[in-house]
Design a protein around this motif. Structure first.
Motif, mmCIF file in Angstrom:
data_model
loop_
_atom_site.group_PDB
_atom_site.id
_atom_site.type_symbol
_atom_site.label_atom_id
_atom_site.label_comp_id
_atom_site.label_asym_id
_atom_site.label_seq_id
_atom_site.Cartn_x
_atom_site.Cartn_y
_atom_site.Cartn_z
ATOM 1 N N GLY A 1 15.660 -24.843 -5.668
ATOM 2 C CA GLY A 1 16.467 -25.859 -6.341
ATOM 3 C C GLY A 1 17.944 -25.668 -6.108
ATOM 4 N N ASP A 2 18.450 -24.452 -6.296
ATOM 5 C CA ASP A 2 19.871 -24.173 -6.099
ATOM 6 C C ASP A 2 20.111 -23.133 -5.009
ATOM 7 N N SER A 3 19.083 -22.893 -4.159
ATOM 8 C CA SER A 3 19.203 -21.947 -3.038
ATOM 9 C C SER A 3 19.707 -20.586 -3.507
ATOM 10 N N ALA A 4 19.076 -20.064 -4.554
ATOM 11 C CA ALA A 4 19.498 -18.781 -5.120
ATOM 12 C C ALA A 4 18.344 -17.792 -5.062
ATOM 13 N N LEU A 5 18.687 -16.518 -5.063
ATOM 14 C CA LEU A 5 17.707 -15.438 -5.093
ATOM 15 C C LEU A 5 17.546 -14.949 -6.534
ATOM 16 N N THR A 6 16.321 -14.668 -6.915
ATOM 17 C CA THR A 6 16.043 -14.104 -8.239
ATOM 18 C C THR A 6 15.379 -12.749 -8.068
ATOM 19 N N VAL A 7 15.504 -11.902 -9.075
ATOM 20 C CA VAL A 7 15.003 -10.529 -9.008
ATOM 21 C C VAL A 7 14.019 -10.300 -10.141
ATOM 22 N N LYS A 8 12.893 -9.677 -9.814
ATOM 23 C CA LYS A 8 11.916 -9.254 -10.812
ATOM 24 C C LYS A 8 11.542 -7.797 -10.555
ATOM 25 N N THR A 9 11.218 -7.110 -11.617
ATOM 26 C CA THR A 9 10.770 -5.723 -11.501
ATOM 27 C C THR A 9 9.254 -5.683 -11.556
ATOM 28 N N VAL A 10 8.655 -4.984 -10.612
ATOM 29 C CA VAL A 10 7.198 -4.867 -10.530
ATOM 30 C C VAL A 10 6.808 -3.459 -10.955
ATOM 31 N N THR A 11 6.026 -3.384 -12.011
ATOM 32 C CA THR A 11 5.523 -2.103 -12.503
ATOM 33 C C THR A 11 4.025 -2.039 -12.253
ATOM 34 N N PRO A 12 3.566 -1.139 -11.399
ATOM 35 C CA PRO A 12 2.130 -1.091 -11.093
ATOM 36 C C PRO A 12 1.325 -0.596 -12.269
ATOM 37 N N LYS A 13 0.075 -1.054 -12.349
ATOM 38 C CA LYS A 13 -0.830 -0.540 -13.358
ATOM 39 C C LYS A 13 -1.286 0.859 -12.967
ATOM 40 N N SER B 1 0.832 -1.205 0.000
ATOM 41 C CA SER B 1 0.000 0.000 0.000
ATOM 42 C C SER B 1 0.863 1.250 0.000
ATOM 43 N N TRP B 2 1.958 1.213 0.731
ATOM 44 C CA TRP B 2 2.854 2.371 0.742
ATOM 45 C C TRP B 2 3.482 2.576 -0.630
ATOM 46 N N LEU B 3 3.911 1.507 -1.284
ATOM 47 C CA LEU B 3 4.533 1.629 -2.607
ATOM 48 C C LEU B 3 3.536 2.137 -3.641
ATOM 49 N N ASP B 4 2.303 1.667 -3.584
ATOM 50 C CA ASP B 4 1.207 2.145 -4.424
ATOM 51 C C ASP B 4 1.606 2.168 -5.903
ATOM 52 N N ASP B 5 1.873 3.349 -6.462
ATOM 53 C CA ASP B 5 2.139 3.482 -7.891
ATOM 54 C C ASP B 5 3.626 3.488 -8.229
ATOM 55 N N GLN B 6 4.485 3.133 -7.274
ATOM 56 C CA GLN B 6 5.926 3.172 -7.498
ATOM 57 C C GLN B 6 6.439 1.843 -8.048
ATOM 58 N N LYS B 7 7.373 1.917 -8.994
ATOM 59 C CA LYS B 7 8.027 0.718 -9.521
ATOM 60 C C LYS B 7 9.037 0.235 -8.481
ATOM 61 N N TYR B 8 9.126 -1.087 -8.314
ATOM 62 C CA TYR B 8 10.065 -1.636 -7.340
ATOM 63 C C TYR B 8 10.529 -3.012 -7.793
ATOM 64 N N ALA B 9 11.618 -3.480 -7.206
ATOM 65 C CA ALA B 9 12.150 -4.815 -7.486
ATOM 66 C C ALA B 9 11.756 -5.739 -6.349
ATOM 67 N N THR B 10 11.381 -6.943 -6.695
ATOM 68 C CA THR B 10 11.002 -7.930 -5.690
ATOM 69 C C THR B 10 11.961 -9.113 -5.739
ATOM 70 N N ALA C 1 -2.612 0.225 -6.137
ATOM 71 C CA ALA C 1 -2.523 -0.220 -7.525
ATOM 72 C C ALA C 1 -2.143 -1.687 -7.576
ATOM 73 N N THR C 2 -2.595 -2.390 -8.596
ATOM 74 C CA THR C 2 -2.257 -3.796 -8.795
ATOM 75 C C THR C 2 -0.942 -3.901 -9.541
ATOM 76 N N PRO C 3 0.102 -4.520 -8.933
ATOM 77 C CA PRO C 3 1.401 -4.572 -9.589
ATOM 78 C C PRO C 3 1.470 -5.667 -10.642
#
Length: 626
Positions: free
Chosen positions: A100-112, A85-94, A125-127
């Motif tokens: 499987g290999d105990s690794a972290l992956t990164v995705k970019t979330v762009t809100p509608k 809710s705080w992020l709302d319309d802001q783009k952020y990385a999740t 906003a729905t990301p």
């Protein structure tokens, strides 16, 4: 047989001791699991969901680096819904976790496109998640504009800033997420490392080593017993008849000097048998001593910071969670206390606006204006930093959010105890801080109704609810009518006025005395009239456990001192003159007094009456009228 058992005991002891030491050294498991990721692009906000944090059991350690300005970096955590809710319309990385290999992956979330008209509104906003960030140079005007700064938000359960954010240890439950950011303008730290502890305990190591040492002692005892029994069984020899004739002696063999003579006789043989097992026992004993020392060294725990267990605010399965937790509210009250102290010290209304709104801000603004011209005017009570005596947050997942708190006041300058201070706080949107709408002193020996626990929270009662003895939006007008008309008011029987200090101070009797005093002193040259009206403050109602409500209202009382005879003048009091800038008038002066009131309103049908819990009042405006 005893010698065989002794040797078996020695061998088994050696195996057990070696196996125990190996469990603590060679075969010891790793002490932690690490997973890292580098956030591509210039993401301003990075969110780590609770599912990632709980990918492995145990305390979570988050390490961040790569910030362009370490002083502005921050790490905070809050309920997942609140973070989004705080992020709302802001783009952020999740950040996600790949087991499987105990690794972290990164995705970019762009809100509608946000449904709301402004950033940070209650409508979230729905990301939309995208695997890769937008290419450099293709950012929209929205991403190019400076983003909001998450530092200092009242929404977070805990926050770490600057160097304290480099490494944070936490125990976060499900439903709580972490946000990593800079100041909203610069990119967030882009190197993320998560660490979980691994159970390195070896429960069999100590029993194996101790068991091996015990077997070693048993083996030595068996060997000594067998040796003693063997010697005892030989005994003295008896003579038996004539001696046999001696055989012819063979020529003696003479060894050369380079060949060592082998010891002969039973004593040499016995000595050899004693030395071999004794030497083996000595070696094993030394090995056992070394094993014990190695175990003692490896089992000594290394001092580590004690993690703080964090629980997310939550209600039962069918109700929303409370707006704040107790530690979160304590931190909010401390921030309000600091802001109020700064504003009061400088008589600065702009500083007061950082933490005050509504009737509480109106009264402080007027007090600052009066003190600027009237040095002996007392300041309003300071907001103490704690401790909290009562907290009642609203149970809600939306905004605005309301929280009621009672703070213990310190003793005054003479050492006399002061009445506790009750605060009504409101957070309008996720990105707003809680503002003090009402700040009142509780009545002496006030009886507070039974309230819901802070861990559950209370519901907000609608202002027009007919389930209470008096509708919340009618309480201010009803009490104002009692202040004007006393027992002639139609609401008089609905309120318990037995210990009401405000009625005694400014009620109908006092008003009549003031009118009589002016008439006696100045005759019919002027008139003093009183009227009541509603202030601009919101009506806040929070349910109690008995189906009643705590109701906060803001009535105002207008005093109009008007000239009724030509040539006469109205002389303003010192406080009114300081606020209005008019010491005397040929027409009249209007003074407005604001009241901040908190009532307990029982449920409809109850035999109880509406009861005043506390109040604050003072001059909020004054002007000359024509």
């Amino acid at each position: 047989m005893r010698f065989v058992l002794a040797i078996v005991a020695f061998v088994v002891a050696a195996v057990m001791i070696v196996a125990g030491i190996a469990q603590r050294t060679i075969f010891a498991p790793p002490s932690q699991v690490n997973a890292s990721a580098t956030v591509p692009g210039d993401a301003r906000y990075v969110v780590i969901d609770s599912a990632v944090l709980n990918a492995h059991p145990g305390q979570q350690t988050l390490s961040i680096s790569g910030s362009k300005n370490a002083k502005t970096q921050m790490v905070a955590y809050g309920r997942t819904a609140d973070v989004k809710s705080w992020l709302d319309d802001q783009k952020y990385a999740t950040i996600s976790y790949r087991p499987g290999d105990s690794a972290l992956t990164v995705k970019t979330v762009t809100p509608k496109a946000a449904d709301s008209t402004g950033s940070g509104s209650a409508s979230t906003a729905t990301p939309t998640a995208t695997p890769t960030p937008a290419p450099t140079g293709s950012s929209t005007s929205q991403t190019a504009a400076p983003g909001p700064n998450p530092a200092g938000s009242d929404l977070w359960l805990e926050e770490y800033d600057g160097q304290d954010a480099q490494v944070t240890k936490m125990n976060l439950p499900s439903g709580v997420s972490v946000i990593v950011a800079g100041d909203g303008t610069t990119p967030a730290p882009n190197k993320i490392l998560l660490t979980w502890p691994v159970d390195t305990s070896t429960p069999w190591a100590f029993p194996l080593i101790i068991g091996g040492l015990v077997l070693l002692v048993i083996g030595i005892a068996l060997y000594l017993w067998g040796l003693y029994t063997h010697r005892k069984s030989r005994g003295p020899r008896r003579k038996s008849g004539p001696k046999m004739p001696k055989l012819p002696k063979a020529p003696k063999y003479k060894p050369t000097a380079s060949i060592e003579a082998t010891p002969r006789g039973r004593r040499s043989s016995r000595r050899t048998r004693v030395m071999v097992p004794a030497l083996l026992a000595g070696v094993l004993a030394l090995t056992g001593a070394g094993a014990g020392a190695a175990f003692a060294d490896t089992s000594t725990p290394t001092p580590t910071p004690t993690p703080t267990s964090t629980s997310a605010p939550k209600g039962d399965n069918n109700s929303p969670a409370p707006a704040v937790t107790a530690p979160q509210l304590e931190r909010i009250i401390k921030r309000i206390s600091v802001a109020a102290a700064n504003a009061d010290a400088k008589n600065d209304a702009d500083l007061a606006k950082l933490r005050f709104a509504g009737p509480a801000l109106q009264l402080r603004d007027a007090n600052y204006a009066i003190r600027a011209k009237k040095a002996d005017q007392p300041a309003l009570p300071a907001i103490p930093a704690g401790p909290l005596e009562l907290s009642l947050p609203q149970a809600t997942d939306s905004w605005p959010r309301t929280v009621t708190a009672v703070v213990k006041m310190p003793n005054d300058s003479t050492g006399k105890a002061q009445a506790p201070l009750a605060l009504a706080l409101v957070q309008q949107t996720p990105r707003d801080n809680y503002m003090v709408e009402y700040a009142i002193a509780l009545e002496p020996n006030v009886k507070v109704p039974n309230l819901a626990p802070a861990s559950i929270g209370a519901a907000v009662v609608p202002p027009d609810s007919k389930l209470l003895k008096v509708q919340p939006d009618q309480v201010a007008a009803a009490y104002g009518d009692i202040l004007l008309n006393g027992d002639k008011s139609k609401w008089y029987s609905s309120f318990d006025l037995t210990d009401d200090k405000l009625v005694a101070q400014v009620g109908a009797s006092w008003k009549q005395q003031e009118q009589a005093r002016l008439a006696q002193q100045f005759g019919q040259t002027s008139s003093l009239t009183f009227s009541s009206r509603l202030g601009s403050g919101p009506v806040i109602s929070m349910a109690t456990n008995d189906s009643g409500a705590i109701v906060w209202v803001n009535p105002e009382e207008v005093q109009l001192h008007k000239v009724t005879e030509a040539g006469a003048q109205v002389i303003a009091g010192a406080t009114t003159a300081a606020l209005s800038g008019v010491a005397q008038s040929n027409t009249g002066i209007e003074s407005v007094y604001g009241y901040q009131l908190a009532f307990y309103v029982p449920p409809a049908g109850s035999n109880e009456k509406v009861r005043l819990l506390g109040f604050a009042q003072g001059l909020v405006s004054a002007r000359e009228v024509q």
